[in-house]
Write a protein that holds these residues in place. Structure first.
Motif, PDB file in Angstrom:
ATOM      1  N   SER A  40       0.817  -1.222   0.000  1.00 28.99           N
ATOM      2  CA  SER A  40       0.000   0.000   0.000  1.00 28.99           C
ATOM      3  C   SER A  40       0.850   1.271   0.000  1.00 28.99           C
ATOM      4  O   SER A  40       0.532   2.230  -0.721  1.00 28.99           O
ATOM      5  CB  SER A  40      -0.952   0.007   1.200  1.00 28.99           C
ATOM      6  OG  SER A  40      -1.997  -0.912   1.010  1.00 28.99           O
ATOM      7  N   PHE A  50       1.985   1.702  -3.481  1.00 24.16           N
ATOM      8  CA  PHE A  50       0.839   2.062  -4.323  1.00 24.16           C
ATOM      9  C   PHE A  50       0.537   3.558  -4.222  1.00 24.16           C
ATOM     10  O   PHE A  50       0.326   4.230  -5.235  1.00 24.16           O
ATOM     11  CB  PHE A  50      -0.382   1.244  -3.896  1.00 24.16           C
ATOM     12  CG  PHE A  50      -1.682   1.732  -4.447  1.00 24.16           C
ATOM     13  CD1 PHE A  50      -2.044   1.453  -5.764  1.00 24.16           C
ATOM     14  CD2 PHE A  50      -2.556   2.468  -3.662  1.00 24.16           C
ATOM     15  CE1 PHE A  50      -3.249   1.914  -6.274  1.00 24.16           C
ATOM     16  CE2 PHE A  50      -3.759   2.931  -4.157  1.00 24.16           C
ATOM     17  CZ  PHE A  50      -4.118   2.652  -5.478  1.00 24.16           C
ATOM     18  N   TYR A  72      -8.239   0.824  -3.885  1.00 15.88           N
ATOM     19  CA  TYR A  72      -7.349   0.485  -4.990  1.00 15.88           C
ATOM     20  C   TYR A  72      -7.979   0.656  -6.368  1.00 15.88           C
ATOM     21  O   TYR A  72      -7.303   0.491  -7.383  1.00 15.88           O
ATOM     22  CB  TYR A  72      -6.866  -0.958  -4.821  1.00 15.88           C
ATOM     23  CG  TYR A  72      -6.234  -1.186  -3.472  1.00 15.88           C
ATOM     24  CD1 TYR A  72      -5.093  -0.486  -3.097  1.00 15.88           C
ATOM     25  CD2 TYR A  72      -6.791  -2.076  -2.558  1.00 15.88           C
ATOM     26  CE1 TYR A  72      -4.520  -0.667  -1.855  1.00 15.88           C
ATOM     27  CE2 TYR A  72      -6.212  -2.263  -1.305  1.00 15.88           C
ATOM     28  CZ  TYR A  72      -5.086  -1.553  -0.957  1.00 15.88           C
ATOM     29  OH  TYR A  72      -4.515  -1.724   0.276  1.00 15.88           O
ATOM     30  N   GLU A  75      -0.761   1.533 -12.452  1.00 13.64           N
ATOM     31  CA  GLU A  75      -2.064   1.083 -11.973  1.00 13.64           C
ATOM     32  C   GLU A  75      -2.088  -0.413 -11.682  1.00 13.64           C
ATOM     33  O   GLU A  75      -3.002  -0.912 -11.018  1.00 13.64           O
ATOM     34  CB  GLU A  75      -3.142   1.418 -13.011  1.00 13.64           C
ATOM     35  CG  GLU A  75      -3.316   2.901 -13.291  1.00 13.64           C
ATOM     36  CD  GLU A  75      -4.008   3.626 -12.144  1.00 13.64           C
ATOM     37  OE1 GLU A  75      -4.617   2.940 -11.291  1.00 13.64           O
ATOM     38  OE2 GLU A  75      -3.943   4.868 -12.096  1.00 13.64           O
ATOM     39  N   GLY A 122      -2.422  -1.481  -8.006  1.00 11.72           N
ATOM     40  CA  GLY A 122      -3.759  -1.348  -7.431  1.00 11.72           C
ATOM     41  C   GLY A 122      -4.647  -2.535  -7.762  1.00 11.72           C
ATOM     42  O   GLY A 122      -5.397  -3.026  -6.918  1.00 11.72           O
TER      43      GLY A 122
END
Length: 398
Positions: free
Chosen positions: A219, A222, A287, A362, A365
Protein backbone atom coordinates in the motif's frame (compact mmCIF):
# COMPACT_ATOMS: atom_id res chain seq x y z
CA UNK A 1 2.96 -4.17 24.58
CA UNK A 2 6.23 -2.26 24.22
CA UNK A 3 7.92 -5.39 22.88
CA UNK A 4 5.09 -5.87 20.39
CA UNK A 5 5.57 -2.26 19.23
CA UNK A 6 9.16 -3.08 18.29
CA UNK A 7 8.05 -6.41 16.82
CA UNK A 8 5.77 -4.65 14.34
CA UNK A 9 8.08 -1.68 13.81
CA UNK A 10 11.02 -3.83 12.74
CA UNK A 11 8.80 -6.16 10.71
CA UNK A 12 7.27 -3.43 8.57
CA UNK A 13 10.27 -1.16 8.05
CA UNK A 14 10.99 -2.73 4.61
CA UNK A 15 7.44 -1.89 3.48
CA UNK A 16 7.66 1.88 3.98
CA UNK A 17 11.28 1.89 2.79
CA UNK A 18 10.58 -0.38 -0.19
CA UNK A 19 11.03 2.26 -2.90
CA UNK A 20 14.52 3.53 -1.89
CA UNK A 21 15.63 -0.05 -1.16
CA UNK A 22 14.33 -1.16 -4.54
CA UNK A 23 16.23 1.56 -6.37
CA UNK A 24 19.54 1.01 -4.56
CA UNK A 25 19.57 -2.79 -4.55
CA UNK A 26 17.75 -3.37 -7.85
CA UNK A 27 14.81 -5.32 -6.38
CA UNK A 28 11.66 -6.42 -8.24
CA UNK A 29 8.14 -6.31 -6.81
CA UNK A 30 8.15 -10.11 -6.73
CA UNK A 31 11.34 -10.11 -4.64
CA UNK A 32 9.82 -7.51 -2.29
CA UNK A 33 6.76 -9.73 -2.01
CA UNK A 34 8.95 -12.67 -0.98
CA UNK A 35 11.02 -10.51 1.37
CA UNK A 36 8.02 -9.01 3.17
CA UNK A 37 5.83 -12.08 2.79
CA UNK A 38 6.45 -15.76 2.29
CA UNK A 39 10.22 -15.70 2.81
CA UNK A 40 9.86 -13.93 6.16
CA UNK A 41 6.73 -15.66 7.36
CA UNK A 42 7.60 -19.28 6.59
CA UNK A 43 10.56 -19.00 8.98
CA UNK A 44 8.39 -17.15 11.51
CA UNK A 45 5.72 -19.83 11.31
CA UNK A 46 7.95 -22.89 11.54
CA UNK A 47 10.14 -21.58 14.37
CA UNK A 48 7.23 -20.41 16.52
CA UNK A 49 5.94 -23.83 17.62
CA UNK A 50 9.14 -25.30 19.17
CA UNK A 51 9.98 -21.97 20.83
CA UNK A 52 6.44 -21.80 22.26
CA UNK A 53 7.06 -25.07 24.12
CA UNK A 54 9.49 -23.19 26.38
CA UNK A 55 6.81 -20.59 27.09
CA UNK A 56 4.26 -23.31 27.92
CA UNK A 57 6.65 -24.42 30.66
CA UNK A 58 6.42 -20.93 32.17
CA UNK A 59 9.59 -19.33 30.77
CA UNK A 60 7.77 -16.26 29.48
CA UNK A 61 10.33 -13.52 30.21
CA UNK A 62 13.31 -15.49 28.94
CA UNK A 63 11.62 -16.24 25.62
CA UNK A 64 10.32 -12.69 25.09
CA UNK A 65 13.59 -10.88 25.93
CA UNK A 66 15.77 -13.30 23.95
CA UNK A 67 13.45 -12.96 20.95
CA UNK A 68 13.65 -9.16 21.13
CA UNK A 69 17.45 -9.21 21.28
CA UNK A 70 17.68 -11.60 18.33
CA UNK A 71 15.46 -9.73 15.90
CA UNK A 72 16.89 -6.34 16.91
CA UNK A 73 20.42 -7.52 16.13
CA UNK A 74 19.34 -8.73 12.68
CA UNK A 75 17.51 -5.46 12.01
CA UNK A 76 20.68 -3.56 12.83
CA UNK A 77 22.73 -5.79 10.51
CA UNK A 78 20.23 -5.09 7.72
CA UNK A 79 21.64 -1.61 7.46
CA UNK A 80 25.01 -2.99 6.29
CA UNK A 81 23.84 -5.20 3.39
CA UNK A 82 25.07 -4.64 -0.16
CA UNK A 83 23.07 -7.27 -2.07
CA UNK A 84 19.47 -8.45 -2.23
CA UNK A 85 20.36 -11.86 -0.80
CA UNK A 86 22.21 -10.37 2.15
CA UNK A 87 19.10 -8.35 2.87
CA UNK A 88 16.99 -11.51 2.63
CA UNK A 89 19.30 -13.28 5.11
CA UNK A 90 18.95 -10.52 7.71
CA UNK A 91 15.16 -10.52 7.31
CA UNK A 92 15.21 -14.29 7.86
CA UNK A 93 17.02 -13.61 11.13
CA UNK A 94 14.38 -11.05 12.11
CA UNK A 95 11.68 -13.65 11.43
CA UNK A 96 13.45 -16.24 13.58
CA UNK A 97 13.77 -13.78 16.45
CA UNK A 98 10.16 -12.60 16.28
CA UNK A 99 8.75 -16.14 16.21
CA UNK A 100 8.86 -16.66 19.97
CA UNK A 101 7.55 -13.37 21.32
CA UNK A 102 3.81 -13.34 20.62
CA UNK A 103 2.93 -16.92 21.70
CA UNK A 104 4.81 -16.37 24.97
CA UNK A 105 3.01 -13.08 25.58
CA UNK A 106 -0.40 -14.64 24.82
CA UNK A 107 0.25 -17.48 27.27
CA UNK A 108 1.52 -15.05 29.92
CA UNK A 109 -1.73 -13.07 29.75
CA UNK A 110 -3.98 -16.13 29.70
CA UNK A 111 -2.10 -17.39 32.75
CA UNK A 112 -2.71 -14.16 34.69
CA UNK A 113 -6.21 -13.05 33.64
CA UNK A 114 -9.60 -14.74 34.01
CA UNK A 115 -11.63 -15.44 30.83
CA UNK A 116 -13.94 -12.44 31.25
CA UNK A 117 -10.94 -10.08 31.45
CA UNK A 118 -8.72 -11.89 28.97
CA UNK A 119 -9.95 -10.22 25.78
CA UNK A 120 -9.39 -6.73 27.23
CA UNK A 121 -5.89 -7.65 28.45
CA UNK A 122 -4.99 -9.16 25.10
CA UNK A 123 -6.32 -6.01 23.42
CA UNK A 124 -3.93 -3.89 25.48
CA UNK A 125 -1.08 -6.23 24.51
CA UNK A 126 -1.96 -6.10 20.82
CA UNK A 127 -2.12 -2.31 20.91
CA UNK A 128 1.53 -2.85 20.07
CA UNK A 129 0.51 -3.81 16.54
CA UNK A 130 -1.05 -0.49 15.46
CA UNK A 131 1.41 1.48 17.59
CA UNK A 132 4.30 -0.42 16.04
CA UNK A 133 2.85 -0.04 12.56
CA UNK A 134 2.39 3.69 13.18
CA UNK A 135 5.92 4.03 14.55
CA UNK A 136 7.29 2.02 11.63
CA UNK A 137 5.49 4.18 9.08
CA UNK A 138 6.49 7.45 10.72
CA UNK A 139 10.03 6.44 11.64
CA UNK A 140 10.58 4.62 8.38
CA UNK A 141 9.11 7.47 6.37
CA UNK A 142 10.37 10.59 8.09
CA UNK A 143 13.59 9.25 9.60
CA UNK A 144 14.26 7.26 6.44
CA UNK A 145 13.83 10.39 4.34
CA UNK A 146 16.17 12.28 6.67
CA UNK A 147 19.02 9.81 7.22
CA UNK A 148 18.38 7.07 4.63
CA UNK A 149 17.05 3.53 4.91
CA UNK A 150 20.35 2.01 6.08
CA UNK A 151 20.78 4.22 9.15
CA UNK A 152 17.09 3.81 9.96
CA UNK A 153 17.58 0.03 10.19
CA UNK A 154 20.67 0.49 12.38
CA UNK A 155 18.93 2.93 14.73
CA UNK A 156 15.84 0.79 15.29
CA UNK A 157 17.91 -2.34 15.86
CA UNK A 158 20.12 -0.61 18.42
CA UNK A 159 17.10 0.62 20.41
CA UNK A 160 15.74 -2.94 20.61
CA UNK A 161 19.05 -4.31 21.85
CA UNK A 162 19.08 -1.77 24.69
CA UNK A 163 15.48 -2.66 25.59
CA UNK A 164 15.97 -6.47 25.76
CA UNK A 165 17.64 -6.71 29.22
CA UNK A 166 15.14 -4.20 30.62
CA UNK A 167 12.29 -6.48 29.48
CA UNK A 168 13.88 -9.46 31.26
CA UNK A 169 14.18 -7.47 34.49
CA UNK A 170 10.56 -6.27 34.24
CA UNK A 171 8.89 -9.60 33.46
CA UNK A 172 11.30 -11.98 35.17
CA UNK A 173 12.51 -15.26 33.73
CA UNK A 174 9.21 -17.05 34.15
CA UNK A 175 6.52 -18.60 36.30
CA UNK A 176 6.99 -22.35 36.96
CA UNK A 177 3.91 -24.43 36.17
CA UNK A 178 1.91 -25.62 39.20
CA UNK A 179 1.50 -29.40 39.40
CA UNK A 180 -2.05 -29.41 38.05
CA UNK A 181 -1.02 -27.49 34.94
CA UNK A 182 2.16 -29.49 34.48
CA UNK A 183 0.08 -32.65 34.22
CA UNK A 184 -1.56 -31.20 31.11
CA UNK A 185 1.82 -30.98 29.38
CA UNK A 186 1.06 -34.26 27.65
CA UNK A 187 -2.16 -32.93 26.08
CA UNK A 188 -2.27 -33.79 22.40
CA UNK A 189 -2.07 -30.91 19.94
CA UNK A 190 -3.37 -33.27 17.29
CA UNK A 191 -6.59 -33.63 19.26
CA UNK A 192 -6.93 -29.86 19.47
CA UNK A 193 -6.49 -29.52 15.72
CA UNK A 194 -9.41 -31.88 15.15
CA UNK A 195 -11.79 -29.30 16.60
CA UNK A 196 -13.72 -27.52 13.79
CA UNK A 197 -13.78 -24.25 15.74
CA UNK A 198 -9.99 -24.21 16.09
CA UNK A 199 -9.53 -24.92 12.38
CA UNK A 200 -12.02 -22.20 11.47
CA UNK A 201 -10.23 -19.65 13.68
CA UNK A 202 -6.92 -20.55 12.04
CA UNK A 203 -8.52 -20.17 8.59
CA UNK A 204 -10.05 -16.78 9.48
CA UNK A 205 -6.74 -15.49 10.80
CA UNK A 206 -4.97 -16.80 7.71
CA UNK A 207 -7.32 -15.09 5.27
CA UNK A 208 -7.12 -11.77 7.15
CA UNK A 209 -3.34 -12.06 7.12
CA UNK A 210 -3.35 -12.94 3.41
CA UNK A 211 -4.86 -9.57 2.57
CA UNK A 212 -3.35 -7.65 5.47
CA UNK A 213 0.26 -8.51 4.67
CA UNK A 214 -0.30 -7.72 1.00
CA UNK A 215 -1.68 -4.32 1.98
CA UNK A 216 1.12 -3.71 4.48
CA UNK A 217 3.82 -4.64 1.98
CA UNK A 218 2.52 -2.70 -1.02
CA UNK A 219 0.00 0.00 0.00
CA UNK A 220 2.78 2.55 0.70
CA UNK A 221 4.32 1.85 -2.71
CA UNK A 222 0.84 2.06 -4.32
CA UNK A 223 0.21 5.50 -2.82
CA UNK A 224 3.63 6.70 -4.00
CA UNK A 225 3.37 5.32 -7.54
CA UNK A 226 -0.26 6.05 -8.33
CA UNK A 227 -0.95 9.17 -6.26
CA UNK A 228 2.53 10.72 -6.29
CA UNK A 229 3.00 10.87 -2.53
CA UNK A 230 6.47 11.05 -0.98
CA UNK A 231 7.94 8.52 1.44
CA UNK A 232 7.61 10.98 4.31
CA UNK A 233 3.99 11.89 3.47
CA UNK A 234 2.85 8.28 3.24
CA UNK A 235 4.74 7.30 6.38
CA UNK A 236 3.31 10.13 8.47
CA UNK A 237 -0.31 10.11 7.31
CA UNK A 238 -0.84 6.38 6.81
CA UNK A 239 1.01 5.66 10.03
CA UNK A 240 -1.16 8.06 12.03
CA UNK A 241 -4.39 6.81 10.44
CA UNK A 242 -3.52 3.14 10.92
CA UNK A 243 -2.43 3.80 14.48
CA UNK A 244 -5.39 5.93 15.59
CA UNK A 245 -8.08 3.84 13.89
CA UNK A 246 -6.42 0.55 14.81
CA UNK A 247 -6.01 1.40 18.50
CA UNK A 248 -9.55 2.71 18.85
CA UNK A 249 -11.06 -0.32 17.14
CA UNK A 250 -8.85 -2.79 19.00
CA UNK A 251 -9.72 -1.45 22.44
CA UNK A 252 -13.41 -1.25 21.52
CA UNK A 253 -13.47 -4.82 20.21
CA UNK A 254 -11.57 -6.10 23.26
CA UNK A 255 -13.89 -4.32 25.70
CA UNK A 256 -17.09 -5.34 23.90
CA UNK A 257 -15.89 -8.89 23.25
CA UNK A 258 -15.15 -9.40 26.95
CA UNK A 259 -18.75 -8.52 27.78
CA UNK A 260 -20.31 -10.48 24.94
CA UNK A 261 -18.51 -13.69 25.94
CA UNK A 262 -20.34 -13.61 29.30
CA UNK A 263 -23.64 -13.82 27.42
CA UNK A 264 -22.73 -16.33 24.72
CA UNK A 265 -19.32 -17.49 23.42
CA UNK A 266 -20.62 -17.18 19.86
CA UNK A 267 -21.26 -13.45 20.06
CA UNK A 268 -17.60 -12.33 19.98
CA UNK A 269 -17.22 -14.26 16.73
CA UNK A 270 -20.33 -12.54 15.34
CA UNK A 271 -18.67 -9.22 16.24
CA UNK A 272 -15.53 -10.22 14.32
CA UNK A 273 -17.65 -11.24 11.32
CA UNK A 274 -19.38 -7.84 11.19
CA UNK A 275 -16.09 -5.94 11.56
CA UNK A 276 -14.48 -8.00 8.78
CA UNK A 277 -17.35 -7.41 6.36
CA UNK A 278 -17.32 -3.69 7.22
CA UNK A 279 -13.74 -3.46 5.90
CA UNK A 280 -14.50 -5.03 2.50
CA UNK A 281 -15.92 -2.03 0.57
CA UNK A 282 -13.06 0.20 1.71
CA UNK A 283 -10.58 -2.36 0.38
CA UNK A 284 -12.24 -2.18 -3.02
CA UNK A 285 -12.50 1.61 -3.09
CA UNK A 286 -8.90 2.15 -1.96
CA UNK A 287 -7.35 0.48 -4.99
CA UNK A 288 -9.94 1.20 -7.70
CA UNK A 289 -11.92 4.40 -7.19
CA UNK A 290 -10.57 6.68 -4.47
CA UNK A 291 -8.21 9.54 -5.27
CA UNK A 292 -5.42 11.11 -3.23
CA UNK A 293 -6.27 11.53 0.42
CA UNK A 294 -9.46 9.47 0.06
CA UNK A 295 -7.41 6.51 -1.13
CA UNK A 296 -5.13 6.84 1.89
CA UNK A 297 -8.15 6.91 4.25
CA UNK A 298 -9.72 3.89 2.54
CA UNK A 299 -6.48 1.92 2.88
CA UNK A 300 -6.50 2.63 6.63
CA UNK A 301 -10.18 1.66 6.98
CA UNK A 302 -9.63 -1.58 5.07
CA UNK A 303 -6.84 -2.39 7.54
CA UNK A 304 -9.06 -2.05 10.63
CA UNK A 305 -9.74 -5.75 11.07
CA UNK A 306 -6.11 -6.67 10.40
CA UNK A 307 -5.10 -5.13 13.72
CA UNK A 308 -8.31 -5.50 15.74
CA UNK A 309 -9.12 -9.19 15.23
CA UNK A 310 -6.19 -10.88 16.96
CA UNK A 311 -6.90 -10.23 20.65
CA UNK A 312 -10.45 -11.52 20.51
CA UNK A 313 -9.46 -14.43 18.27
CA UNK A 314 -6.75 -15.53 20.72
CA UNK A 315 -9.17 -15.19 23.64
CA UNK A 316 -11.63 -17.48 21.82
CA UNK A 317 -8.84 -19.92 20.93
CA UNK A 318 -7.61 -20.18 24.52
CA UNK A 319 -11.13 -21.12 25.63
CA UNK A 320 -10.80 -24.18 23.38
CA UNK A 321 -7.43 -25.56 24.58
CA UNK A 322 -5.91 -26.78 27.89
CA UNK A 323 -3.80 -24.37 29.93
CA UNK A 324 -0.46 -26.10 29.35
CA UNK A 325 -0.59 -25.84 25.55
CA UNK A 326 -1.84 -22.30 25.12
CA UNK A 327 1.45 -20.85 23.89
CA UNK A 328 1.69 -23.63 21.32
CA UNK A 329 -1.94 -23.14 20.30
CA UNK A 330 -1.13 -19.46 19.70
CA UNK A 331 1.95 -20.54 17.76
CA UNK A 332 -0.21 -22.83 15.61
CA UNK A 333 -2.66 -19.98 14.98
CA UNK A 334 0.24 -17.72 14.06
CA UNK A 335 1.69 -20.53 11.91
CA UNK A 336 -1.36 -20.51 9.65
CA UNK A 337 -1.55 -16.73 9.86
CA UNK A 338 2.05 -16.49 8.72
CA UNK A 339 1.80 -19.13 6.00
CA UNK A 340 -1.30 -17.56 4.47
CA UNK A 341 0.02 -14.07 5.10
CA UNK A 342 3.22 -14.89 3.29
CA UNK A 343 1.29 -15.74 0.15
CA UNK A 344 -0.44 -12.33 0.08
CA UNK A 345 2.59 -10.13 -0.74
CA UNK A 346 3.95 -12.84 -3.06
CA UNK A 347 0.74 -13.03 -5.10
CA UNK A 348 0.36 -9.24 -5.11
CA UNK A 349 3.93 -8.76 -6.30
CA UNK A 350 3.61 -11.41 -9.04
CA UNK A 351 0.27 -10.00 -10.26
CA UNK A 352 1.71 -6.49 -10.26
CA UNK A 353 4.77 -7.53 -12.28
CA UNK A 354 2.58 -9.43 -14.76
CA UNK A 355 0.17 -6.51 -15.29
CA UNK A 356 2.72 -3.68 -15.33
CA UNK A 357 3.53 -3.93 -19.09
CA UNK A 358 -0.13 -3.17 -19.94
CA UNK A 359 -1.36 -1.12 -16.96
CA UNK A 360 1.79 0.67 -15.80
CA UNK A 361 1.64 2.01 -12.21
CA UNK A 362 -2.06 1.08 -11.97
CA UNK A 363 -1.09 -2.61 -12.01
CA UNK A 364 -0.26 -2.58 -8.31
CA UNK A 365 -3.76 -1.35 -7.43
CA UNK A 366 -5.34 -4.20 -9.39
CA UNK A 367 -3.05 -6.69 -7.65
CA UNK A 368 -4.11 -5.39 -4.24
CA UNK A 369 -7.73 -6.37 -4.85
CA UNK A 370 -6.73 -9.64 -3.21
CA UNK A 371 -7.17 -7.70 0.08
CA UNK A 372 -11.01 -7.57 0.04
CA UNK A 373 -11.17 -11.14 -1.31
CA UNK A 374 -9.26 -12.34 1.77
CA UNK A 375 -11.61 -10.40 4.06
CA UNK A 376 -14.74 -12.04 2.63
CA UNK A 377 -13.26 -15.52 3.14
CA UNK A 378 -12.25 -14.59 6.69
CA UNK A 379 -15.80 -13.51 7.55
CA UNK A 380 -17.15 -16.86 6.37
CA UNK A 381 -14.57 -18.66 8.52
CA UNK A 382 -15.56 -16.71 11.64
CA UNK A 383 -19.16 -17.79 11.05
CA UNK A 384 -18.10 -21.44 10.91
CA UNK A 385 -16.19 -21.03 14.19
CA UNK A 386 -19.30 -19.54 15.81
CA UNK A 387 -21.30 -22.65 14.91
CA UNK A 388 -18.95 -25.03 16.74
CA UNK A 389 -17.36 -23.02 19.57
CA UNK A 390 -19.78 -23.92 22.38
CA UNK A 391 -19.38 -27.63 21.67
CA UNK A 392 -15.57 -27.44 21.58
CA UNK A 393 -14.86 -25.36 24.69
CA UNK A 394 -12.81 -26.76 27.58
CA UNK A 395 -13.17 -26.04 31.29
CA UNK A 396 -10.98 -23.11 32.32
CA UNK A 397 -8.87 -24.27 35.28
CA UNK A 398 -6.55 -21.24 35.71
Amino acid sequence: MVVMIFNNLDRFLPAILAEPMKRELGLSDTFLGVLNGVGFLVIYAVAGIPIAKLADRGRFGTVISASLAGWSLMTLLGGFVTTAWQLAATRAGVALGEAGSSPAAHAYISRNFRPERRASALAVLTLGAPLGGMAGMIAGGMVGELIGWRYTFMLMGAIGLVLAPIVLLAIGRGQPLPKREAEQETASLRGILRKPSVLALCAASGFISFGGYASGAFSPAFLMRVHGMSVGTVGLHLGLLNGALGMTTMLGVGWLGGRLVRLDPRWPLALLTVLTLFSVPFGIAAYLFAQGGAALLCVALSNLVSTAYLALTVACLHSLVPVAVRARSSAILLFWTAMMGGLGPLFAGMISDALTPTLGPEALGRALLIVPVGLVLAALSFLVAAVYIRRDMVEDVD
